[in-house]
Design a protein around this motif. Structure first.
Motif, short mmCIF file in Angstrom:
data_model
loop_
_atom_site.label_atom_id
_atom_site.label_comp_id
_atom_site.label_asym_id
_atom_site.label_seq_id
_atom_site.Cartn_x
_atom_site.Cartn_y
_atom_site.Cartn_z
N TRP A 70 21.74 35.60 32.31
CA TRP A 70 23.16 35.87 31.75
C TRP A 70 23.32 35.31 30.41
O TRP A 70 23.68 35.88 29.19
CB TRP A 70 24.39 35.49 32.63
N ASN A 83 21.23 36.71 27.77
CA ASN A 83 21.82 38.19 27.27
C ASN A 83 22.96 37.78 26.40
O ASN A 83 22.85 38.71 25.58
CB ASN A 83 22.50 38.80 28.54
N TRP A 142 23.03 39.23 22.57
CA TRP A 142 24.34 39.75 21.89
C TRP A 142 24.92 39.18 20.77
O TRP A 142 25.28 39.88 20.04
CB TRP A 142 25.47 39.68 23.18
N MET A 176 25.14 41.26 17.06
CA MET A 176 26.59 41.14 16.29
C MET A 176 26.39 40.50 14.93
O MET A 176 27.08 41.06 13.92
CB MET A 176 27.62 40.45 17.09
N PHE A 236 48.81 41.95 31.58
CA PHE A 236 47.93 43.17 31.98
C PHE A 236 47.72 43.39 33.35
O PHE A 236 47.77 44.25 34.14
CB PHE A 236 46.86 43.19 31.18
N PHE A 262 50.18 49.69 39.33
CA PHE A 262 49.33 50.97 39.46
C PHE A 262 48.08 50.71 40.44
O PHE A 262 47.37 51.64 40.87
CB PHE A 262 48.22 50.67 37.94
N ARG A 313 45.57 50.18 41.35
CA ARG A 313 44.04 49.95 41.11
C ARG A 313 43.91 50.23 39.52
O ARG A 313 44.32 51.63 39.03
CB ARG A 313 43.33 50.96 41.94
N VAL A 314 43.63 49.45 38.76
CA VAL A 314 43.13 49.90 37.28
C VAL A 314 41.58 49.52 37.12
O VAL A 314 41.23 48.37 37.30
CB VAL A 314 43.93 48.81 36.27
N PHE A 315 40.89 50.60 37.12
CA PHE A 315 39.28 50.15 36.88
C PHE A 315 39.10 49.98 35.26
O PHE A 315 39.75 50.50 34.45
CB PHE A 315 38.50 51.18 37.55
N ASP A 340 36.68 45.96 30.40
CA ASP A 340 36.48 46.73 29.32
C ASP A 340 37.62 46.63 28.38
O ASP A 340 37.42 46.53 27.24
CB ASP A 340 35.96 48.28 29.45
N LEU A 341 38.83 46.80 29.05
CA LEU A 341 40.20 46.84 28.33
C LEU A 341 39.92 45.04 27.66
O LEU A 341 40.51 45.29 26.41
CB LEU A 341 41.04 46.93 29.63
N SER A 360 37.79 45.08 24.76
CA SER A 360 38.21 46.20 23.80
C SER A 360 39.17 45.78 22.76
O SER A 360 39.24 45.75 21.83
CB SER A 360 38.68 47.57 24.29
N VAL A 361 40.29 45.03 23.43
CA VAL A 361 41.41 44.38 22.93
C VAL A 361 40.80 43.29 21.92
O VAL A 361 41.39 43.24 20.82
CB VAL A 361 42.47 43.82 23.74
N SER A 417 37.91 43.03 20.69
CA SER A 417 37.06 43.64 19.78
C SER A 417 37.72 43.94 18.24
O SER A 417 37.31 43.99 17.35
CB SER A 417 36.02 44.49 20.32
N ILE A 418 39.03 44.19 18.45
CA ILE A 418 39.91 44.55 17.22
C ILE A 418 39.77 43.14 16.31
O ILE A 418 39.88 43.35 15.22
CB ILE A 418 41.43 44.72 17.72
#
Lengths: 256, 261
Positions: B29, B32, B36, B40, B166, B173, B175-177, B181-182, B185-186, B188-189
């Protein structure tokens, strides 16, 4: 069933899509804010680059498969024997059609963000110049999706040999992301590297359909690259067959 | 307070020992993640092969920016995300009771339930890379480095609170799958200077979803593009989010209906 499942958790999917949209906006903003050496950035105009990423978002919903984890879990839990090995059906097609349902619904979740982007950026969006370009893009996207399936499915099958195939999968994923042209277009790479990339399968899952859309690949080059794409689809399809026949024998011999 | 520190250390030790039990996996890991990081940074190199500057930021500045963002994400994956993902899995199963029944702050127990020590090596590598870049950049004072570190810590706490909120939303909710990634993604801004956005978006990314405090502002302070007042603003935003997330957690707990009770 996959469609039902996706709809059941639509809250999650929609939130995820919108957040993803945010990160995409970032890269688009980078192009709009960058000052280039001349008018072209890596052979693209600013508008073409913006279009590249908007069309990429639409393409993602169509090309991505989540089959690696499904296959991995089935092998690890032993379900694979009951579901495929003792049945007279091809595991390849079972997974292909099994996830096709999700595949048909996924673009729907992408439509709203794509339209939002087009709405805000319509002045920057480049439309394809001919009907032939649209047609070629669709064909290239179709093969890209099949190629992506073959790659992700074979990564799942590696679980026959490695308990933790996730690391290998994420390594391949980096290659898909980087050499597939998702991070930056392939034309940004130095010449030598670009030639190697054009022979590897990764680019044909993503940047190839986008470049066809933008008219960057035309004429003889288009036919040449289509040949490479389809060759990789066939090679990896044979590869999945080999993995399956060796892997499933090994699996049965463990007593599963 | 001392008791909480002891529990924190105990949990920390548990996950460290666990990681050592799966050494090969942890090493893979780490490798890896390091690949990464290389990818980048190479992407920035490619980008600046084509452009001179991005929103007034030069290549060396963007390199430090991207490395800082990567460091931020790795630290979050070490200390924060594993616990939060752990509990999103517990909520649909109605297993949150175990945290609520513990003698102490439920939020504390939720937040320390898991650590991922395989992020140790990438974090170390990134700190080394940033150090080399700062030396290469030159003219950076010790005070700037302290301010930079302070803002990063404030940013980490702020985003722990934001992602905690969050996560708390899963109470509704269920279940939030794609939660991980969320998170990515946040963050990565934050990879690019906040100046690439127009005024409206910049306001959002400074005060509402303050990704500007992940990398842009810490690096701005480091290289002298911003002053000490930025550090103060960062600390104020952190304090606001600490209170906001605590209030939201208490509010959510009132709405929690478990499987058993």
């Amino acid at each position: 069933m996959q469609i039902q499942l996706a709809l059941e958790y639509r809250g999650g999917v929609i939130i995820y899509r919108f957040i993803h949209l945010l990160s995409l906006m970032t890269i688009i903003a980078v192009w709009l804010a960058s000052s280039s050496i001349d008018d072209q950035i890596g052979g693209y105009t600013k508008n073409e680059l913006v279009t590249y990423y908007v069309v990429a978002l639409a393409l993602e919903g169509f090309v991505y498969w989540y089959v690696t984890d499904t296959v991995k879990e089935e092998i690890r839990s032993g379900e694979m024997s009951a579901k495929s090995i003792i049945k007279p059906i091809s595991d390849y097609w079972r997974h292909f059609f099994g996830e096709l349902g999700y595949h048909m619904i996924a673009p729907i979740f992408t439509i709203v963000p794509v339209f939002l982007l087009i709405f805000f950026l319509h002045a920057n969006i480049v439309v394809p110049f001919s009907a032939l370009a649209v047609f070629s893009t669709l064909i290239a996207s179709f093969f890209a999706a099949v190629l992506y399936f073959n790659i992700t499915y074979s990564m799942g099958l590696l679980t026959f040999w490695f308990e933790e195939s996730t690391q290998i999968a994420s390594f391949v994923w980096v290659m898909l992301f980087f050499f597939g042209g998702q991070l930056v277009p392939i034309s940004f790479f130095p010449n030598g590297m670009r030639e190697v990339i054009s022979l590897l399968p990764f680019r044909y899952t993503f940047s190839f359909p986008l470049e066809v859309y933008l008219g960057k690949v035309q004429g003889f080059d288009l036919i040449y690259q289509f040949t490479i794409q389809i060759t990789w689809v066939v090679i990896l399809w044979i590869f999945t067959k080999l993995l399956w026949s060796f892997g499933s024998k090994r699996y049965s011999s463990f007593g599963n | 307070m001392l008791r909480y520190i002891r529990i924190f250390i105990a949990s920390w030790r548990f996950w460290l020992i666990r990681m050592l039990g799966f050494r090969a996996e942890a090493l893979l890991w780490s490798i890896n993640s390091i690949i990464w990081i290389a990818v980048m940074l190479f992407a920035v190199e490619l980008l600046f092969g084509q452009v001179n500057s991005i929103a007034g930021w030069t290549k060396n500045e963007v390199m430090i920016l991207v490395s800082t963002e990567l460091l931020f994400i790795r630290v979050m994956w070490w200390f924060v995300f594993p616990s939060l993902l752990n509990i999103t899995g517990d909520i649909p199963k109605g297993m949150v009771d175990k945290y609520l029944l513990m003698p102490g702050s439920s939020r504390f127990f939720v937040s320390i339930s898991k650590f991922e020590f395989d992020n140790y090596l990438p974090v170390f590598v990134l700190i080394f890379i940033i150090r080399q870049m700062i030396i290469k950049f030159g003219g950076v004072s010790v005070v700037s480095v302290v301010e930079y570190s302070l803002l990063i810590v404030a940013g980490l706490i702020t985003f722990y609170c934001i992602f905690f909120m969050f996560m708390t939303m899963t109470f509704w909710f269920t279940r939030v799958f794609g939660m991980e990634d969320l998170f990515d993604s946040v963050l990565s801004i934050a990879k690019y200077p906040i100046q690439i956005f127009d005024k409206g978006m910049r306001f959002v990314f400074m005060y509402i979803l303050p990704v500007a405090f992940v990398a842009t502002f810490p690096v701005s302070v480091l290289i002298g593009k911003a002053g000490f007042e930025t550090v103060i603003v960062g600390l104020i935003i952190m304090i606001i989010f600490v209170f906001l997330s605590q209030w939201f957690w208490n509010f959510a707990l009132k709405h929690y209906s478990s499987a058993s009770s």
